[in-house]
Design a protein around this motif. Sequence first.
Motif: not given
Length: 79
Positions: A31-41
């Motif tokens: 879940r954290v990996r998914l949330l991180r991937s949604e953040l701006p670069e």
Amino acid sequence: MHYFIYRITERPFRQLEKLGQHDTYREASARVRLLRSELPEEDQTLLVLRIDRGLSWPELASVLSGLGDALDDAARERW
């Protein structure tokens, strides 16, 4: 054991907002990996350097300002 995921909200004042509860570390980590991937670069870069690589705030500022050569040897090994 339960694993909780929170984010810090800024408005109207700083508080924790619960984003999820998971029964296993693997679920929480996914879940954290998914949330991180949604953040701006740019935000992802900050997280990698600060959390994953363990850079201090001064080391992080040095890297982001293009002064990576000013890092001490210990910081270079972590980065």
